[in-house]
Design an enzyme around this catalytic site. Structure first.
Site, PDB file in Angstrom:
ATOM      1  CG  ASN A 175      -1.910   1.092   1.267  1.00 32.60           C
ATOM      2  OD1 ASN A 175      -1.810   2.048   0.498  1.00 32.60           O
ATOM      3  ND2 ASN A 175      -2.868   0.994   2.159  1.00 32.60           N
ATOM      4  NE  ARG A 196      -6.234   1.509  -0.289  1.00 31.54           N
ATOM      5  CZ  ARG A 196      -6.200   2.756   0.192  1.00 31.54           C
ATOM      6  NH1 ARG A 196      -5.056   3.300   0.576  1.00 31.54           N
ATOM      7  NH2 ARG A 196      -7.306   3.450   0.277  1.00 31.54           N
ATOM      8  CG  HIS A 233     -13.829   3.143   2.527  1.00 26.84           C
ATOM      9  ND1 HIS A 233     -14.655   4.022   3.212  1.00 26.84           N
ATOM     10  CD2 HIS A 233     -12.566   3.458   2.878  1.00 26.84           C
ATOM     11  CE1 HIS A 233     -13.910   4.845   3.942  1.00 26.84           C
ATOM     12  NE2 HIS A 233     -12.644   4.519   3.748  1.00 26.84           N
ATOM     13  NE  ARG A 247     -11.673  12.772   3.029  1.00 27.64           N
ATOM     14  CZ  ARG A 247     -11.450  11.458   3.095  1.00 27.64           C
ATOM     15  NH1 ARG A 247     -12.433  10.608   3.334  1.00 27.64           N
ATOM     16  NH2 ARG A 247     -10.238  10.993   2.903  1.00 27.64           N
ATOM     17  CD  GLU A 286      -9.408  -0.978   3.682  1.00 25.96           C
ATOM     18  OE1 GLU A 286      -9.174  -0.468   4.804  1.00 25.96           O
ATOM     19  OE2 GLU A 286      -9.586  -0.316   2.669  1.00 25.96           O
TER      20      GLU A 286
END
Ligand code: ADP
Length: 372
Positions: free
Chosen positions: A7, A64, A153, A214, A354
């Site tokens: 990643n 990723r 996601h 956010r 993940e």
């Protein structure tokens, strides 16, 4: 099969090595390119990774990649065409895709005989029908500038939906699940038969649920108003809505643990932040129950979803008429199933992973290639 999952961020590389599905090594190379950092550039960072783990018998590398645009609906073995397509998507993910590209370039150079697989955060959502990804804006502009919902996601939602079906002892193919990924970033997803049919993040990760920093959904007029009436430059508005909004904007702190502690002490700003956050989750649950025509399960995951009984209880409070209830004892204990026995809709808590999902998809795609 041995799989290395990478990643690559703009200044870090996270890695995890799997052997027959088990993690055998993992680590993080940080502050790449910074004075005193772990490595001068991505090339050195990956050489570090390769020195510190035993890569003998490596079957594939899984990368990723944040943005796969409208091009990638599944994980893909990397070749020159794939690299070019990911490069073309840089304007949609200007911070994330270049980092993934440098990871891919270095890994291809250092491990030329090992298949490299790109696993996209957006790919899972390519199954959403046009009515769920099309914004009702000028169609010509949207087509010209690739304006649509992509969703993010995806790796987490795919993993958690499958785990939920397993937990319920049902085939994924006839299970309808609403997955709630509540971490620093947060998104909801409606999954029917293992396929995404709706998700809350949009063209960017900015829309939908309230997040750590956010805003989630706001009327776009907020931006015009802050620009024209308040006189703020666009860059500053973007910073405000992405870094100083959400829990941070409402209560001055992006960590749900702190928000909850302050709420328990009677702090008004923290209480409002908590309430806005949980109400938004509830609104999406209602929306997705409608999209799915009823669900078998609602599943919480990621930092907040896995660890906060208070958020889980508040987000689903008052939904008994829709078949959704949370058992207080099970919720407080953090059981995998926190609804009462025999409830029409199971409420579940499933830890996301993940990297494990990237490894699974990488193995699937690369062994598929080997068979061909
Ligand atoms: P990321 O999205 O960066 O992977 P995580 O999924 O780890 O993040 O989620 C991080 C968030 O989880 C933290 O900001 C924190 O607010 C929240 N969190 C972690 N533990 C708890 C807890 N026990 N109670 C409430 N929130 C928690």
């Amino acid at each position: 099969m041995k799989i290395l999952v990478l990643n690559s961020g703009s200044s870090s590389v996270k890695y995890r090595l799997f052997d027959a599905g088990e993690t055998v090594a993992k680590g993080l190379i940080e502050r790449i390119g910074e004075p005193g950092g772990d490595a001068a550039d991505h090339s050195e960072a990956l050489r570090r990774v390769m020195e510190s783990v035993d890569l003998s018998g490596l079957g594939a590398v899984g990368h990723r990649v944040v943005h796969g645009g409208s091009v990638f609906g599944s994980a893909t073995v990397v070749d020159d065409d794939v690299v070019e397509a990911v490069e073309e998507l840089v304007p949609l993910a200007p911070l994330h895709n270049p980092a993934a590209l440098s990871g891919i370039a270095v890994a291809r150079k250092l491990l030329p005989d090992v298949p490299q697989v790109a696993v996209f955060d957006t790919a899972f959502h390519q199954s959403i029908p046009p009515s769920g990804v099309t914004y009702a804006v000028d169609a010509g502009l949207a087509a010209r500038w690739q304006i649509r919902r992509y969703g993010f996601h995806g790796t987490s939602h795919a993993y958690v939906a499958r785990q939920t079906a397993e937990l319920l002892g049902r085939p994924v193919a006839d299970t309808k699940v609403i997955t709630l990924h509540l971490g620093n970033g947060a998104s909801a997803c409606a999954v029917a038969g293992g396929r995404s049919v709706a998700t809350s993040m949009g063209m960017s990760p900015q829309s939908g649920l309230v997040m750590g920093t956010r805003s989630g959904d706001v009327d776009p007029t907020v931006i015009f108003h802050l620009h024209r009436v308040a006189g703020l430059p666009l860059d500053e508005i973007e910073r405000s809505l992405t870094r100083f909004a959400g829990l941070q904007g409402l209560a001055g702190d992006n960590d749900m643990r702190t928000i909850q502690r302050r709420r328990d002490e009677g702090d008004a700003a923290a209480t409002l932040a908590f309430d806005v956050y949980c109400r938004r989750v509830k609104e999406y649950v209602g929306m997705y129950l409608a999209v799915l025509g009823g669900a078998d399960a609602v599943t919480f995951t990621a930092g907040v979803g896995e660890n906060s009984p208070a958020v889980r209880a508040a987000a689903l409070d008052g939904l008994a008429a829709l078949g959704i209830t949370v058992d207080p004892g099970r919720n407080a204990r953090g059981d995998r199933v926190i609804s009462p026995d025999g409830a029409p809709v199971a409420v579940c808590v499933v830890p996301t992973d993940e990297e494990a999902e990237i490894a699974r998809q990488t193995e699937e795609v690369s062994s598929g290639q080997a068979r061909r």
